[in-house]
Design a protein around this motif. Structure first.
Motif, PDB file in Angstrom:
ATOM      1  N   PHE A 149       6.801   1.646   6.571  1.00 16.24           N
ATOM      2  CA  PHE A 149       7.864   2.593   6.217  1.00 16.24           C
ATOM      3  C   PHE A 149       7.292   4.005   6.262  1.00 16.24           C
ATOM      4  CE2 PHE A 149       9.060  -1.332   3.981  1.00 16.24           C
ATOM      5  CZ  PHE A 149      10.395  -1.471   4.377  1.00 16.24           C
ATOM      6  N   LEU A 150       7.945   4.888   7.003  1.00 20.55           N
ATOM      7  CA  LEU A 150       7.502   6.272   7.121  1.00 20.55           C
ATOM      8  C   LEU A 150       7.495   6.963   5.763  1.00 20.55           C
ATOM      9  CD1 LEU A 150       6.639   7.695   9.675  1.00 20.55           C
ATOM     10  CD2 LEU A 150       8.971   8.606   9.902  1.00 20.55           C
ATOM     11  N   GLU A 151       8.525   6.619   4.931  1.00 21.81           N
ATOM     12  CA  GLU A 151       8.609   7.153   3.565  1.00 21.81           C
ATOM     13  C   GLU A 151       8.842   5.971   2.618  1.00 21.81           C
ATOM     14  OE1 GLU A 151      11.515  10.320   3.627  1.00 21.81           O
ATOM     15  OE2 GLU A 151      10.201  11.614   4.816  1.00 21.81           O
ATOM     16  N   ASP A 152       9.779   6.096   1.674  1.00 22.63           N
ATOM     17  CA  ASP A 152      10.041   5.000   0.738  1.00 22.63           C
ATOM     18  C   ASP A 152      10.640   3.778   1.437  1.00 22.63           C
ATOM     19  OD1 ASP A 152       9.083   5.837  -1.758  1.00 22.63           O
ATOM     20  OD2 ASP A 152      10.803   7.192  -1.985  1.00 22.63           O
ATOM     21  N   ARG A 153      10.611   2.644   0.731  1.00 24.25           N
ATOM     22  CA  ARG A 153      11.178   1.394   1.228  1.00 24.25           C
ATOM     23  C   ARG A 153      12.690   1.551   1.365  1.00 24.25           C
ATOM     24  NH1 ARG A 153      11.694  -4.117  -1.306  1.00 24.25           N
ATOM     25  NH2 ARG A 153      11.895  -2.987  -3.236  1.00 24.25           N
ATOM     26  N   THR A 154      13.225   1.129   2.497  1.00 19.78           N
ATOM     27  CA  THR A 154      14.676   1.301   2.678  1.00 19.78           C
ATOM     28  C   THR A 154      15.386  -0.058   2.639  1.00 19.78           C
ATOM     29  OG1 THR A 154      14.225   1.333   5.056  1.00 19.78           O
ATOM     30  CG2 THR A 154      14.626   3.445   3.982  1.00 19.78           C
ATOM     31  N   LEU A 156       0.882  -1.159   0.000  1.00 19.87           N
ATOM     32  CA  LEU A 156       0.000   0.000   0.000  1.00 19.87           C
ATOM     33  C   LEU A 156       0.918   1.207   0.000  1.00 19.87           C
ATOM     34  CD1 LEU A 156      -2.666  -0.685   2.804  1.00 19.87           C
ATOM     35  CD2 LEU A 156      -2.784  -1.292   0.382  1.00 19.87           C
ATOM     36  N   CYS A 157       0.563   2.233  -0.764  1.00 19.24           N
ATOM     37  CA  CYS A 157       1.364   3.455  -0.728  1.00 19.24           C
ATOM     38  C   CYS A 157       0.461   4.654  -0.516  1.00 19.24           C
ATOM     39  CB  CYS A 157       2.186   3.620  -1.997  1.00 19.24           C
ATOM     40  SG  CYS A 157       3.288   5.056  -1.875  1.00 19.24           S
ATOM     41  N   HIS A 158       0.836   5.457   0.474  1.00 24.08           N
ATOM     42  CA  HIS A 158       0.038   6.625   0.854  1.00 24.08           C
ATOM     43  C   HIS A 158       0.679   7.926   0.370  1.00 24.08           C
ATOM     44  CE1 HIS A 158      -2.158   3.966   3.710  1.00 24.08           C
ATOM     45  NE2 HIS A 158      -0.983   3.406   3.892  1.00 24.08           N
ATOM     46  N   CYS A 159       1.690   7.853  -0.505  1.00 25.50           N
ATOM     47  CA  CYS A 159       2.441   9.062  -0.891  1.00 25.50           C
ATOM     48  C   CYS A 159       1.584  10.015  -1.729  1.00 25.50           C
ATOM     49  CB  CYS A 159       3.734   8.686  -1.620  1.00 25.50           C
ATOM     50  SG  CYS A 159       3.562   8.384  -3.388  1.00 25.50           S
ATOM     51  N   THR A 205      -2.621  -9.990   0.313  1.00 24.07           N
ATOM     52  CA  THR A 205      -2.561  -9.145   1.501  1.00 24.07           C
ATOM     53  C   THR A 205      -1.272  -8.334   1.482  1.00 24.07           C
ATOM     54  OG1 THR A 205      -3.744 -10.860   2.712  1.00 24.07           O
ATOM     55  CG2 THR A 205      -2.623  -9.203   4.034  1.00 24.07           C
ATOM     56  N   PRO A 206      -1.341  -7.051   1.818  1.00 27.87           N
ATOM     57  CA  PRO A 206      -0.120  -6.230   1.803  1.00 27.87           C
ATOM     58  C   PRO A 206       0.977  -6.783   2.707  1.00 27.87           C
ATOM     59  CG  PRO A 206      -2.042  -4.835   1.957  1.00 27.87           C
ATOM     60  CD  PRO A 206      -2.526  -6.251   2.130  1.00 27.87           C
ATOM     61  N   THR A 207       2.205  -6.788   2.193  1.00 23.34           N
ATOM     62  CA  THR A 207       3.362  -7.174   2.998  1.00 23.34           C
ATOM     63  C   THR A 207       4.101  -5.948   3.511  1.00 23.34           C
ATOM     64  OG1 THR A 207       4.710  -7.322   0.971  1.00 23.34           O
ATOM     65  CG2 THR A 207       3.698  -9.359   1.772  1.00 23.34           C
ATOM     66  N   TYR A 208       3.796  -4.775   2.945  1.00 27.64           N
ATOM     67  CA  TYR A 208       4.418  -3.539   3.424  1.00 27.64           C
ATOM     68  C   TYR A 208       3.561  -2.333   3.076  1.00 27.64           C
ATOM     69  CZ  TYR A 208       6.287  -2.693  -1.345  1.00 27.64           C
ATOM     70  OH  TYR A 208       6.437  -2.487  -2.692  1.00 27.64           O
ATOM     71  N   GLU A 209       3.794  -1.259   3.829  1.00 30.52           N
ATOM     72  CA  GLU A 209       3.123   0.017   3.562  1.00 30.52           C
ATOM     73  C   GLU A 209       4.167   1.110   3.458  1.00 30.52           C
ATOM     74  OE1 GLU A 209      -0.629   1.170   5.507  1.00 30.52           O
ATOM     75  OE2 GLU A 209      -0.384  -0.643   6.690  1.00 30.52           O
ATOM     76  N   LEU A 210       3.983   1.973   2.442  1.00 31.42           N
ATOM     77  CA  LEU A 210       4.925   3.072   2.207  1.00 31.42           C
ATOM     78  C   LEU A 210       4.282   4.408   2.554  1.00 31.42           C
ATOM     79  CD1 LEU A 210       6.268   1.999  -1.310  1.00 31.42           C
ATOM     80  CD2 LEU A 210       7.321   1.605   0.924  1.00 31.42           C
TER      81      LEU A 210
END
Ligand SMILES: [Zn+2]
Ligand SMILES: [Zn+2]
Length: 124
Positions: free
Chosen positions: A119-124, A26-29, A96-101
């Motif tokens: 992740f607070l911002e992009d994937r690190t 999921l990306c909220h940017c 199912t999402p494995t990460y959120e950006l």
């Protein structure tokens, strides 16, 4: 191997992905908010060899969309393809999402997905 298929709203562009995705996010940017017109995007990444599309698309900043109906569909390069999962025929999807950006842009009324790396911002 599982194949998931999907299409744009008008049906002129079709997509298919085979097998296990590399990751689901999921990306909220702000880019994702603007391009989707919604609060976040839900997408999956597969190796490019497991992705196929049919039909003409137009591109904006690497993101492919249907020129007839405007549905956002995918971004792809030689190694990976990122598919917008809302275009899949199956709803809900089995994914199912494995990460959120960009969780710092997440709406306050949305909860983190349980088990998804945050992740607070992009994937690190
Ligand atoms: Zn279309
Ligand atoms: Zn984004």
């Amino acid at each position: 191997m599982t194949t998931l298929i999907g299409s744009c709203k008008c049906g002129k562009v079709r997509v298919a992905v085979r097998g296990r995705p590399a990751r689901i996010g999921l990306c909220h940017c702000t880019d994702c908010r603007q391009e989707s017109g919604s609060a976040f995007t839900f997408f999956g990444v597969w190796p490019a060899s497991q992705f196929e599309s049919k039909g003409d698309t137009k591109e904006f900043e690497g993101r492919q969309f249907c020129p007839s109906c405007g549905s956002r569909l995918f971004s792809a390069d030689e190694s990976e393809a990122e598919i917008k999962l809302g275009v899949l025929n199956e709803a809900p999807t089995p994914l199912t999402p494995t990460y959120e950006l960009w969780t710092k842009r997440r709406e306050s009324w949305l909860q983190p997905v349980e088990g998804a790396v945050q992740f607070l911002e992009d994937r690190t």
